[in-house]
Enzyme design. Structure first.
Site, PDB file in Angstrom:
ATOM      1  N   LEU A  45       0.869  -1.177   0.000  1.00  0.00           N
ATOM      2  CA  LEU A  45       0.000   0.000   0.000  1.00  0.00           C
ATOM      3  C   LEU A  45       0.898   1.216   0.000  1.00  0.00           C
ATOM      4  O   LEU A  45       1.924   1.218   0.678  1.00  0.00           O
ATOM      5  CB  LEU A  45      -0.867  -0.061   1.256  1.00  0.00           C
ATOM      6  CG  LEU A  45      -1.603   1.145   1.823  1.00  0.00           C
ATOM      7  CD1 LEU A  45      -2.719   0.669   2.747  1.00  0.00           C
ATOM      8  CD2 LEU A  45      -0.703   2.108   2.574  1.00  0.00           C
ATOM      9  N   ASP A  47       0.248   5.699  -1.202  1.00  0.00           N
ATOM     10  CA  ASP A  47      -0.520   6.921  -0.923  1.00  0.00           C
ATOM     11  C   ASP A  47      -2.018   6.706  -0.671  1.00  0.00           C
ATOM     12  O   ASP A  47      -2.660   5.948  -1.399  1.00  0.00           O
ATOM     13  CB  ASP A  47      -0.453   7.881  -2.116  1.00  0.00           C
ATOM     14  CG  ASP A  47       0.939   8.112  -2.648  1.00  0.00           C
ATOM     15  OD1 ASP A  47       1.899   7.613  -2.044  1.00  0.00           O
ATOM     16  OD2 ASP A  47       1.054   8.783  -3.675  1.00  0.00           O
ATOM     17  N   ASP A 168      -0.645  13.283  -9.715  1.00  0.00           N
ATOM     18  CA  ASP A 168      -1.338  13.426  -8.430  1.00  0.00           C
ATOM     19  C   ASP A 168      -2.306  14.618  -8.405  1.00  0.00           C
ATOM     20  O   ASP A 168      -2.211  15.496  -7.537  1.00  0.00           O
ATOM     21  CB  ASP A 168      -0.329  13.522  -7.249  1.00  0.00           C
ATOM     22  CG  ASP A 168       0.746  12.446  -7.311  1.00  0.00           C
ATOM     23  OD1 ASP A 168       0.484  11.399  -7.920  1.00  0.00           O
ATOM     24  OD2 ASP A 168       1.846  12.672  -6.762  1.00  0.00           O
TER      25      ASP A 168
HETATM   26  C1  FRU Z   1       3.991   9.201  -4.114  1.00  0.00           C
HETATM   27  C2  FRU Z   1       3.827   8.644  -5.521  1.00  0.00           C
HETATM   28  C3  FRU Z   1       2.953   9.539  -6.356  1.00  0.00           C
HETATM   29  C4  FRU Z   1       2.442   8.585  -7.391  1.00  0.00           C
HETATM   30  C5  FRU Z   1       2.253   7.320  -6.601  1.00  0.00           C
HETATM   31  C6  FRU Z   1       2.492   6.063  -7.349  1.00  0.00           C
HETATM   32  O1  FRU Z   1       4.302   8.223  -3.183  1.00  0.00           O
HETATM   33  O2  FRU Z   1       5.090   8.462  -6.115  1.00  0.00           O
HETATM   34  O3  FRU Z   1       3.611  10.661  -6.884  1.00  0.00           O
HETATM   35  O4  FRU Z   1       1.239   9.018  -7.962  1.00  0.00           O
HETATM   36  O5  FRU Z   1       3.149   7.399  -5.513  1.00  0.00           O
HETATM   37  O6  FRU Z   1       2.166   4.947  -6.580  1.00  0.00           O
END
Ligand code: FRU
Length: 494
Positions: A45, A47, A168
Site C-alpha cells: 500500500l 498513498d 497526483d
Molecule cells: C507518491 C507517488 C505519487 C504517485 C504514486 C504512485 O508516493 O510516487 O507521486 O502518484 O506514488 O504509486
C-alpha cells in the site's frame, strides 16, 4: 523472488489465486499486522487517494500493488466507512487496464458531484524505451460503488516547459469553479505545483504555477494538496530532493506544508506564506491528503511508509499502512493535527494513571499487546523519557525524550526492534513551544506508533518492529514529578 521490472509490470490476471492466498495467509500470521490501521489486503500500500464523503459514507482509496512488497503496477483499492474508524474493504476499483494507465493508476483525489463521486487520477504509461507519459484521467463512481472510467484523458500532456513527471491531481471546488492542483517538474528539473481550472470537469485550463514559496522545491513535487483550514490556505506537499538548507528534514523525502493568509486565484498565489514546516516530525509519513468534509471538519490521512526504504515486513510479503484520520485546525498561524474524535469508539478497558515518578524507571503499564491509546500529562519543567514497546528490564524500547531546557521532544528508535532506514538516522527531534504542561497522546498499534504532542502542535509517527510480542511495557525514566493520564486498550477495527 527477484523483483525484475517485467515481473513488477506483469499483468494482474497472470498472477494465480493460490499465490495471492499465500500472501494473505502470511500477512494474517504476522505479529506486525495492524489492529486498527488500514493496511493492504496483500502486497503493498502507498498513498491515500480520493479521501471523501459521498452518499452518507466516508470513502478512502489507496495506491495498491497486490502481488508483493514492491512498487509494481499500481491500482486504487477502495475502503468505505461509517465512522472513520471501521473501514470495510471494498475492492480494487481502478485497475491499470487502459492504454492511458497501462503502467499504473497513480494517485489522485475525489469529490462528490451531484449523485456521483468524481475521481481524478494520473495514468502512468511507459513506451518501448521506458519513457514515461502521464495522463490526467477521470472516473465516476455511483451509489452502487461501481466505477466507470472516462475513456479519454482530461489532460493528455503536461504544458510546455514541464516534463512527464506530472501527477497526483487534487480536485476541489473553489468559488464557482473546480480547481485542480498537480505535482510537476520543469524542463530544468525543478519541482513545481501547477493549478488548473474547469467549469465542467472535462475542459481544464492551466492557470499557472502555484506561487507558494520563493525557494527551489527540489526536483519534483509529489502529492500537492491545497485545503482551507479555519479560513487559511494550507498547502501540503512532498518536495523530493529539497535542499536541506532551505528547510531541514531527515527523511528520504519530506512531507511538508506552508500556511498562508489568503489564496489569490488571479495571481495563482498563496499569500504571506509561512516557512516550510515538516508535517510530521517522525520517520515515516508521506503523501498526506486532506479535505474539507461536509460537516465542516478538515480531515487528513497520510501514508506511513516512504519510497526507497526497506521495511522489515518485506520479508513477509507485505508493506505499509495508512495513518489514523486526523483533524486539522490552525491556532496562531500553526497547524494542529489531532486524532479524529471518532477514535474514541475503539476504546475498551480504561486504566487511570496517576503518580509520582522517581528518576529511575517507573512502570506505567504493561498491557497484553501494543494495541492501545495513552494520554499522559507531565510537568513540562522536567526532562525525562517515556519508553514504549519496552522489555521488562527496559533495555529495549522506543524512547521518547523531552528536554525541558531546550523545549524539544525526540524519538529514538535505534533500540526499538529491527533496525531499518538507518542511513536516514534513528532519532528525530522537534521544537516545542514553552508551556506548563507537556501532553502526549499516543496510539500504538503493534508496529506503528503515532504521538500527538501538546494537542497536536507536533505529531511524531514511526513504524516499530519489535520481535518479542512481550515487549509492551511502558516506563517513565529520568523524570521526577507528578504525572496523570489515561490508558485504554483498543479494539480491532470492524
Ligand atoms: C507518491 C507517488 C505519487 C504517485 C504514486 C504512485 O508516493 O510516487 O507521486 O502518484 O506514488 O504509486
Amino acid at each position: 523472488t527477484e523483483w525484475t521490472t517485467p515481473l513488477r509490470y506483469k499483468p494482474y490476471h497472470q498472477w494465480s489465486k493460490s499465490y495471492q492466498d499465500m500472501l494473505a495467509a502470511e500477512l494474517e500470521q504476522s505479529g506486525w499486522k495492524l489492529a486498527f490501521h488500514i493496511q493492504p489486503k496483500t502486497g503493498l500500500l502507498n498513498d491515500p487517494n480520493g479521501f471523501s464523503f459521498y452518499n452518507e459514507k466516508w470513502h478512502l482509496f489507496y495506491q495498491a500493488y497486490p502481488f508483493g512488497p514492491v512498487h509494481g503496477v499500481k491500482s486504487w483499492y477502495h475502503m468505505v466507512s461509517d465512522n472513520l474508524v471501521d473501514w470495510e474493504q471494498h475492492d480494487y476499483v481502478l485497475l491499470p487496464d487502459s492504454p492511458y494507465d497501462s503502467h499504473g493508476v497513480y494517485s489522485g483525489s475525489a469529490m462528490t458531484v451531484e449523485d456521483k463521486l468524481f475521481l481524478m487520477y494520473t495514468g502512468n504509461v511507459r513506451n518501448e524505451e521506458w519513457e514515461r507519459h502521464s495522463y490526467q484521467l477521470g472516473a465516476w463512481m455511483n451509489t452502487e460503488m461501481e466505477v466507470e472510467k472516462i475513456t479519454e484523458p482530461l489532460i493528455d500532456s503536461p504544458p510546455a516547459g514541464y516534463t512527464h513527471e506530472f501527477r497526483d491531481p487534487q480536485v476541489f471546488r473553489y468559488q464557482n469553479h473546480y480547481l485542480m492542483m498537480i505535482g510537476a517538474q520543469t524542463k530544468n528539473e525543478k519541482g513545481a505545483v501547477l493549478a488548473y481550472q474547469s467549469s465542467n470537469l472535462t475542459d481544464w485550463e492551466l492557470l499557472g504555477e502555484l506561487d507558494y514559496t520563493t525557494e527551489e522545491m527540489g526536483f519534483m513535487v509529489e502529492c500537492p494538496n491545497f485545503v482551507l483550514v479555519d479560513g487559511q490556505p494550507v498547502l501540503l506537499f512532498c518536495p523530493q530532493g529539497l535542499d536541506k538548507d532551505i528547510s531541514s528534514y531527515q527523511n528520504i523525502y519530506p512531507n511538508m506544508y506552508v500556511i498562508g493568509s489568503s489564496f489569490n486565484k488571479e495571481t495563482v498565489s498563496i499569500e504571506n506564506t509561512s516557512d516550510l514546516i515538516n508535517l510530521d516530525e517522525g520517520f515515516d509519513i508521506y503523501a498526506t491528503q486532506a479535505f474539507q468534509a461536509p460537516d465542516g471538519r478538515v480531515l487528513s490521512v497520510g501514508w506511513i511508509g516512504l519510497p526507497e526504504i526497506d521495511y522489515p515486513t518485506f520479508e513477509e510479503g507485505w508493506a505499509h499502512c495508512l495513518s489514523i484520520v486526523k483533524e486539522l485546525s490552525i491556532k496562531e498561524n500553526h497547524l494542529y493535527q489531532k486524532p479524529v474524535a471518532e477514535m474514541q469508539e475503539l476504546r475498551q478497558n480504561h486504566q487511570e494513571l496517576q503518580g509520582s515518578a522517581q528518576a529511575s524507571n517507573t512502570l506505567l503499564s504493561s498491557p497484553d499487546s501494543n494495541v492501545y491509546e495513552l494520554k499522559l500529562e507531565l510537568n513540562a519543567g522536567t526532562s525525562g523519557s517515556l519508553y514504549l514497546f519496552a522489555d521488562k528490564q527496559n533495555k529495549e524500547g522506543l524512547k521518547i525524550s523531552f528536554d525541558a531546557k531546550h523545549d524539544t521532544i525526540s524519538m529514538d528508535r535505534s533500540k526499538a526492534g529491527i533496525p531499518f532506514g538507518e542511513s536516514y538516522g534513528s532519532t528525530r527531534t522537534a521544537a516545542l513551544k514553552r508551556q506548563d504542561k507537556l501532553t502526549l497522546h499516543i496510539f500504538a498499534d503493534r508496529s506503528v506508533c503515532e504521538v500527538f504532542v501538546n494537542d497536536g502542535y507536533r505529531v511524531i509517527t514511526s513504524r516499530v518492529f519489535v520481535k518479542d510480542p512481550q515487549q509492551t511495557h511502558i516506563f517513565l525514566q529520568g523524570f521526577e514529578g507528578d504525572y496523570t493520564g489515561d490508558f485504554w486498550t483498543l479494539r480491532e477495527m470492524n
